[in-house]
Design an enzyme around this catalytic site. Structure first.
Site, PDB file in Angstrom:
ATOM      1  CG  HIS A  35      -2.061   0.857   1.144  1.00 45.59           C
ATOM      2  ND1 HIS A  35      -2.319   1.735   0.418  1.00 45.59           N
ATOM      3  CD2 HIS A  35      -3.103   1.180   2.224  1.00 45.59           C
ATOM      4  CE1 HIS A  35      -3.552   2.569   0.643  1.00 45.59           C
ATOM      5  NE2 HIS A  35      -3.632   2.147   1.656  1.00 45.59           N
ATOM      6  CG  HIS A  42      -4.122   0.199  -8.474  1.00 46.55           C
ATOM      7  ND1 HIS A  42      -5.644   0.151  -8.255  1.00 46.55           N
ATOM      8  CD2 HIS A  42      -3.851   0.968  -7.862  1.00 46.55           C
ATOM      9  CE1 HIS A  42      -5.740   1.128  -7.263  1.00 46.55           C
ATOM     10  NE2 HIS A  42      -4.832   1.479  -6.736  1.00 46.55           N
ATOM     11  CG  ASP A  83       2.642   4.180  -3.801  1.00 48.81           C
ATOM     12  OD1 ASP A  83       2.735   5.252  -3.075  1.00 48.81           O
ATOM     13  OD2 ASP A  83       1.999   3.330  -4.021  1.00 48.81           O
TER      14      ASP A  83
END
Ligand SMILES: CC(C)(COP(=O)(O)OP(=O)(O)OC[C@H]1O[C@@H](n2cnc3c(N)ncnc32)[C@H](O)[C@@H]1OP(=O)(O)O)[C@@H](O)C(=O)NCCC(=O)NCCS
Length: 381
Positions: A225, A265, A316
């Site tokens: 995460h 994802h 990210d």
């Protein structure tokens, strides 16, 4: 043995719709992300973090007056109880900022003037307070661990600029302030991601806002995460230090069956719309600060992973090089995610409590046959 559940849950609850929500709209096939119906691209181009907070908490864009009032309230809450500063100072120097943040947010409840009040008004107040306090904790702990004096907040500054001031001790450039502001908008909410789900589960027991946010911070920390942005930069750094070829480095990771942080994802089957902005920011900031190498290495990795594994960069991947070019230490990347996501977490806690029911799913039992009988200890093999 008779079955106890009526459905088989997909691993990781993939595709399960677990709640109704009016906060965040995602279309994973078209790469759409919208807060309260407003596309993230419009918000990134025209909004700011404070206005995005208002949108998430109150469900509409603020008038000029409402925005000014929220800004003033956020600025007023730029204060930490002396005991919280003492707590930050008592953490061992090796303590990770994310762990210190988790513990400090839990401790904030002791000093919250509405600690025992879990109604909507009190929770909006707590959302405002926590948003200011979380940014201050991250900045203050970084200075404490480096043996530097704390920096007084400047209540005239935006949330992003005040954080950079309290972190670095100098006023940020307009470019750095806007870059962080956009990053905060992009990270503010993302529907039922793992940390938000954790927050809602905790809130749904009628616990309290601080407990829900503490749960969320614990969930955000993991490398699957929010922790992925730190993991991305550690790869960029290892490549830089060893002089390795970026593509060979990543190939080697894949050969070892390792996942490449910053790619893939659960929901998006196309480009993560947040990555679109962060890619441009990483490139532009890299060029303007003379640190183009982080973007260049990142884009070589992206090109290869996309072609070879058909995996897209997620939020990210380019936030890592973006934060680095802003001069931010790698172990602050995930805490910065929390500085933004507190807005979404709080919105979800408030929404959960507006129409609450305990969240208590079932597990498909796959253990030993029932009944399996108790065996006295001297008769066990
Ligand atoms: C985001 C993530 C956790 C989603 O996980 P998920 O929906 O459970 O998907 P899975 O882990 O089951 O992956 C599906 C397949 O794609 C592969 N895959 C997914 N992400 C990958 C990555 N980053 N690198 C290499 N392979 C990856 C998996 O190995 C798996 O392959 P397989 O079917 O051959 O076993 C996952 O893509 C990941 O671990 N990414 C890296 C961490 C990261 O960037 N997290 C931040 C998310 S915003």
């Amino acid at each position: 043995m008779s079955g106890m559940t009526t459905t088989h849950a997909p691993k990781g609850l993939e595709g399960v719709v677990a709640t109704n929500s009016k906060i965040c709209y995602i279309d994973g096939d078209r790469g759409v992300l919208a807060y309260r119906g407003i596309d993230i691209h419009e918000l990134a181009d025209h909004s700011n973090f404070e206005e995005t907070c208002y949108l998430l908490w109150f469900g509409k864009l603020p008038t000029r007056r409402e925005l000014r009032q929220l800004r003033e309230r956020l600025a007023e809450e730029r204060k930490l109880d002396a005991s919280v500063i003492t707590l930050l100072g008592s953490a061992p120097r090796h303590a990770l900022p994310m762990d210190v943040l988790r513990t400090a947010v839990s401790a904030l409840s002791f000093y919250d003037p509405q600690e025992k009040n879990n109604d909507r008004t009190a929770n909006v107040d707590k959302a405002i307070r926590l948003t200011s306090q979380i940014a201050m904790i991250v900045a203050a702990y970084d200075r404490i661990r480096k043996g530097k004096p704390l920096v007084e907040p400047d209540r005239a500054l935006s949330h992003a600029a005040n954080f950079l001031l309290m972190l670095n001790g100098t006023h940020p450039s307009a470019t750095a302030e806007r870059a962080l502001d956009i990053a905060l908008i992009l990270h503010a909410d993302h529907e039922l991601n793992a940390s938000t789900f954790a927050a809602r589960v905790t809130a749904a027991t009628l616990s309290d806002m601080h407990s829900a946010i503490t749960s969320a911070i614990g969930a955000l920390k993991g490398p699957l995460h929010g922790g992925a942005n730190e993991a991305v930069f550690r790869i960029l750094e290892a490549i830089d230090e060893s002089g390795a070829d970026p593509v060979e480095y990543v190939k080697d990771m894949l050969a070892q069956k390792k996942k490449i942080p910053g790619f893939g994802h659960r929901v998006y089957h196309t480009e993560d719309p947040r990555a679109t902005h962060l890619r441009v920011m990483s490139r532009d900031l890299g060029n303007s600060t003379g640190q183009a190498k982080w973007f260049e290495v990142s884009s070589k990795i992206e090109e290869f992973v996309k072609a070879d594994k058909k995996l897209n960069a997620n939020v990210d991947f380019y936030s890592a090089s973006t934060y680095r070019t802003l001069g931010i230490d790698v172990d602050l990347f995930t805490p910065i995610f929390a500085i933004s996501r507190i807005s979404g977490w709080a919105a979800h806690v408030i929404e959960q409590l507006d129409d609450n029911r305990l969240i208590r799913p079932r597990a498909e039992y796959t253990g030993p046959e029932y009944p399996s009988h108790y065996v006295a200890i001297d008769q066990r093999s």
